[in-house]
Write an enzyme that holds these catalytic residues in place. Structure first.
Site, PDB file in Angstrom:
ATOM      1  N   ASP A 190       0.854  -1.188   0.000  1.00 18.24           N
ATOM      2  CA  ASP A 190       0.000   0.000   0.000  1.00 18.24           C
ATOM      3  C   ASP A 190       0.887   1.234   0.000  1.00 18.24           C
ATOM      4  O   ASP A 190       1.671   1.443   0.931  1.00 18.24           O
ATOM      5  CB  ASP A 190      -0.886  -0.021   1.245  1.00 18.24           C
ATOM      6  N   ASP A 217      -2.825   2.561  -6.010  1.00 15.88           N
ATOM      7  CA  ASP A 217      -1.811   2.576  -4.952  1.00 15.88           C
ATOM      8  C   ASP A 217      -1.780   1.325  -4.086  1.00 15.88           C
ATOM      9  O   ASP A 217      -1.147   1.314  -3.039  1.00 15.88           O
ATOM     10  CB  ASP A 217      -2.020   3.802  -4.053  1.00 15.88           C
ATOM     11  N   GLU A 218      -2.426   0.245  -4.538  1.00 15.41           N
ATOM     12  CA  GLU A 218      -2.562  -0.911  -3.659  1.00 15.41           C
ATOM     13  C   GLU A 218      -2.641  -2.187  -4.477  1.00 15.41           C
ATOM     14  O   GLU A 218      -3.295  -2.224  -5.513  1.00 15.41           O
ATOM     15  CB  GLU A 218      -3.830  -0.723  -2.816  1.00 15.41           C
TER      16      GLU A 218
END
Length: 436
Positions: free
Chosen positions: A11, A105-106
């Site tokens: 993350d 973003d993950e």
């Protein structure tokens, strides 16, 4: 269930805000808030410096300004976020062929498919640390928090333990020991309404939830949710890491820490989601006919409403208008914890201007100068990239009353000077990056 800690969750920390701090030296170490900058705007991401003042995602910009008036409020730059995400996802795919992106973003990574000589704790920790270092080096300084465990659930929980810029590996066999003292809200699907229902039954920790029978969990929460939470409280999660497949639909959704009750805020969030969906459709060369909204209420009831257009579209204004219209059909007075917008019935062609109007109204969405030429009206949004014929590259500090103020700096320079120009100065123009 896996017997090895072979699921990794990565993350990127405060992603949008961190990219802005990376590219704007004068903002490093200072509060940065990315999202809609107008009176009806919504916070997309807040830097950790801003979070200390209580600013969080999905908060109205008005409230964020009241809590942290000295923050830099930026409208965002999707091109920069996409490029950073592309680099990170490429790095993950160098490690394993099984990478499941959850958002820009993950992502989850299946280390069991990575061809490692061993999946012992030391080996997977070394791989995870290598990834964290690679993210920092290849993105120009972004940080990531990483968790590794025997399942997606445990890996996700682990990645939250040492935020920001941390690493936690949960050795196999210790999952329940890790979870037991945690609040029940650590379990996916346990929002405010479920938390309150469990609290009234005397259940506040995962250990409390683990101690009840499955029948009792079902009686308290219903069959589907009760069964699922009964298993997760015992660290039982056998979901596979599934890489991206060809899309049959494109959708965006978010779960919010606090139940939403303001209809205008919900409409603004749906508009933001619609803009993101439209951007992804165009990037993939697709359009779609059916617009769907997903709404999860305070009591965890999940509702959806759909509308099918006469022809496919990739227009943000059309998708947003349909989504807002669908919301009218639903009673959200008790609060909403999740909102989503999706488009299905994908095609590779569009019919323009289905509604005779393409301008978004009251949009808190993040503009993308890489997708469109500069507006004729010379509208300068805070944070957007610009270039001046004499002073070079910089970004918009602010604008108003016929003046635009620019700070001239980039990720590779020291904090730069600030200068103001007439809003229609011919020497100043948006800076659009070239495609990688």
């Amino acid at each position: 269930m896996r017997t090895t800690a072979s699921v990794l969750h990565l993350d990127l920390d405060a992603f949008f805000a961190s990219v802005e701090q990376r590219d704007k030296p004068s903002l490093r170490g200072k509060p940065v808030i990315v999202g809609g900058t107008g009176g009806r705007g919504v916070v997309a991401t807040a830097s950790y410096e801003a979070r200390r003042y209580g600013v969080r995602s999905a908060m109205s910009t008005r409230e964020a300004r009241a809590r942290c008036p000295h923050a830099a409020f930026l409208s965002g730059r999707f091109h920069a976020y996409r490029e950073a995400s592309r680099i990170v996802m490429g790095l993950l795919q160098e490690v394993s062929p099984l990478v499941e992106p959850l958002s820009l973003d993950e992502a989850f990574v299946d280390l069991a498919a990575a061809g490692l000589p061993s999946l012992d704790v030391v080996t997977v920790a070394t791989v995870a640390e290598h990834l964290r270092t690679g993210v920092h080096d290849r993105t120009g300084g972004l940080t990531a928090s990483v968790g590794v465990g025997s399942s997606k659930f445990i890996a996700k929980v682990a990645s939250e333990l040492e935020k920001p810029d941390g690493l936690t590996v949960v050795p196999p066999g210790t999952e329940r020991e890790l979870l037991r003292p945690m609040h029940v809200s650590v379990i996916p699907g346990v929002g405010p309404a479920t938390t309150e229902r469990l609290r009234r039954a005397g259940i506040t920790t995962v250990a409390d939830l683990e101690s009840i029978s499955e029948d009792e969990a079902v009686r308290l929460l219903g069959k589907a949710q009760g069964h699922g939470l009964y298993q997760l409280a015992r660290a039982q999660d056998d979901r596979a890491v599934v890489p991206e497949r060809e899309a049959k639909s494109v959708s965006v959704e978010d779960t919010y820490d606090t139940d939403l009750t303001d209809r205008r805020l919900m409409e603004a969030l749906l508009t933001r989601h619609a803009t993101s969906v439209a951007d992804r459709l165009r990037k993939q060369g697709h359009s779609g006919r059916t617009v769907t909204i997903k709404v999860r209420l305070h009591d965890f009831t999940t509702l959806s409403r759909s509308s099918t257009l006469s022809a496919p579209t990739d227009a943000a204004a059309v998708i947003a208008r349909v989504a807002r219209g669908l919301l009218v059909e639903l009673d959200t007075s008790g609060g909403v914890r999740l909102l989503g917008v999706g488009v299905s019935g994908l095609a590779d062609w569009i019919q323009d201007d289905l509604f005779g109007e393409t301008a978004l109204e009251d949009v808190p969405a993040l503009p993308d100068p890489a997708q469109a030429p500069a507006p004729v009206s010379r509208s300068w949004s805070p944070g957007m990239d610009v270039v001046h014929a004499v002073h070079g590259r910089g970004w918009v500090w602010g604008s108003g009353r016929g003046v635009v103020t620019v700070r001239f700096e980039t990720a590779e320079t020291a904090p730069g000077p600030v200068r103001s120009f007439a809003i229609d100065d011919a020497a100043l123009s948006p800076w659009v990056p070239t495609s990688p």
